[in-house]
Design an enzyme around this catalytic site. Structure first.
Site, PDB file in Angstrom:
ATOM      1  N   LYS A  12      40.489  38.013  45.174  1.00 17.68           N
ATOM      2  CA  LYS A  12      40.951  37.850  44.553  1.00 17.68           C
ATOM      3  C   LYS A  12      39.285  38.597  43.578  1.00 17.68           C
ATOM      4  O   LYS A  12      38.353  38.033  44.070  1.00 17.68           O
ATOM      5  CB  LYS A  12      41.012  36.761  44.087  1.00 17.68           C
ATOM      6  CG  LYS A  12      42.356  36.214  44.967  1.00 17.68           C
ATOM      7  CD  LYS A  12      43.610  36.408  43.893  1.00 17.68           C
ATOM      8  CE  LYS A  12      44.647  35.891  44.641  1.00 17.68           C
ATOM      9  NZ  LYS A  12      45.157  35.332  44.690  1.00 17.68           N
ATOM     10  N   CYS A  13      39.208  38.056  42.234  1.00 16.40           N
ATOM     11  CA  CYS A  13      38.316  38.201  41.281  1.00 16.40           C
ATOM     12  C   CYS A  13      37.078  37.224  42.319  1.00 16.40           C
ATOM     13  O   CYS A  13      37.176  35.988  42.119  1.00 16.40           O
ATOM     14  CB  CYS A  13      38.339  37.474  40.581  1.00 16.40           C
ATOM     15  SG  CYS A  13      36.916  37.537  38.758  1.00 16.40           S
ATOM     16  N   PRO A  14      35.809  37.805  41.826  1.00 18.39           N
ATOM     17  CA  PRO A  14      35.524  39.114  41.413  1.00 18.39           C
ATOM     18  C   PRO A  14      34.791  40.242  42.829  1.00 18.39           C
ATOM     19  O   PRO A  14      34.612  41.371  42.230  1.00 18.39           O
ATOM     20  CB  PRO A  14      34.058  38.406  41.109  1.00 18.39           C
ATOM     21  CG  PRO A  14      33.340  37.729  42.338  1.00 18.39           C
ATOM     22  CD  PRO A  14      34.720  36.861  42.747  1.00 18.39           C
TER      23      PRO A  14
END
Lengths: 81, 213
Positions: A12-14
């Site tokens: 997931k982000c980042p």
């Protein structure tokens, strides 16, 4: 000029953009990197990243299904000189 | 009178006429004066440009971490790693409660006064001890948040911090707040830089992104 694939599925982000940056650092100008992500947010994230970063251009984005039927977002980046 | 002295009649209303040098010498004088003025103008422009360059934002990001809560520090590191991945030279400045995020789990400080020891006891000993800003319930909230994030495949705070270091993010501890809170260098992680407000501002004034978390 080469084309390589970076698999960041499940992250997931980042993480997708961090891994993409690190992979692009090792490429030469004109080389293509295909980032395979499952995070839906990565679609907008790679657009934003390409607008900020001077490392690569975002040439295409497409949606695919992998072997397990999961949706994969593919981001095609070309390393800038 | 004028006619007798042979002076030009125009001199009567203008300044008194002085004898002009011969044309060759005149051209040289003019050229010299023009060159002098141009050089002055050029150096002034150069100075203004250098001054402007010093104050123009570069590809930098500066983040102050004042808070010592897991969720807030997480947000800071997501932005810091994202900024570094986008090619921004990133500095994260830890001050006051934020210092807990960069405390080393293993390191211990010696020779502390009573108040400093109390402060150490009442603040988290490392990033792993940070609580959440809401619904912490004596640490249960933090455990729950970490579990939920892991289930979602989201990087943990420690993973993000390692990533930030890999990307060359400058982690700077504020020496003034270290003194205020009784935190010693021996308690903090290796590889940090140390500085004060001027170090932060030197980075912040030239940053495109500046945040206080």
């Amino acid at each position: 000029m080469s084309t390589s694939i970076l698999d960041v599925r499940g992250t997931k982000c980042p993480v997708p953009i961090v891994k993409a940056k690190q992979a692009l650092d090792k490429l030469a100008a004109g080389d293509v990197l295909e980032v395979h992500a499952t995070d839906g947010g990565s679609v907008e994230d790679f657009k934003g990243w390409a607008a900020t970063s001077r490392l690569a251009t975002l040439d295409a984005q497409r949606v695919e299904q992998d072997g397990t039927g999961a949706t994969v977002y593919v981001h095609v980046l070309t390393r800038k000189p | 009178m004028n006619a007798i002295l042979g002076a030009p009649s125009e001199a009567a209303d203008g300044p008194p006429a002085t004898a002009l040098p011969p044309p060759g010498e005149l051209a040289e004088l003019v050229a010299r004066e023009v060159a002098r003025q141009l050089a002055g103008f050029r150096s002034e422009t150069e100075r203004a440009r250098a001054d402007l360059r010093e104050r123009t934002p570069e590809d930098r990001a500066s983040i102050v971490v004042f808070s010592g809560e897991l969720d807030r520090v997480l947000a800071a590191f997501v932005i810091a790693t994202g900024a570094a991945a986008a090619g921004l030279e990133t500095t994260v400045f830890f001050t006051f409660w934020g210092l807990s995020a960069v405390k080393s789990k293993t390191a211990t400080a010696t020779q502390k006064g009573f108040k400093q020891k109390m402060m150490q006891l009442m603040t988290p000993g490392s990033s792993e001890g940070l609580g959440t800003s809401k619904f912490n319930f004596f640490g249960m909230g933090a455990v729950m948040l970490r579990t939920m994030m892991a289930e979602q495949g989201i990087a943990s705070l420690e993973e993000l911090m390692a990533m930030a270091r890999e990307l060359g993010v400058n982690l700077m501890a504020c020496t003034m707040s270290m003194d205020a809170m009784g935190v010693q260098r021996e308690e903090l992680l290796d590889g940090l830089t140390y500085g004060g407000v001027a170090s932060f501002l030197a980075s912040a004034t030239r940053s495109r992104v500046s945040l206080f978390i």
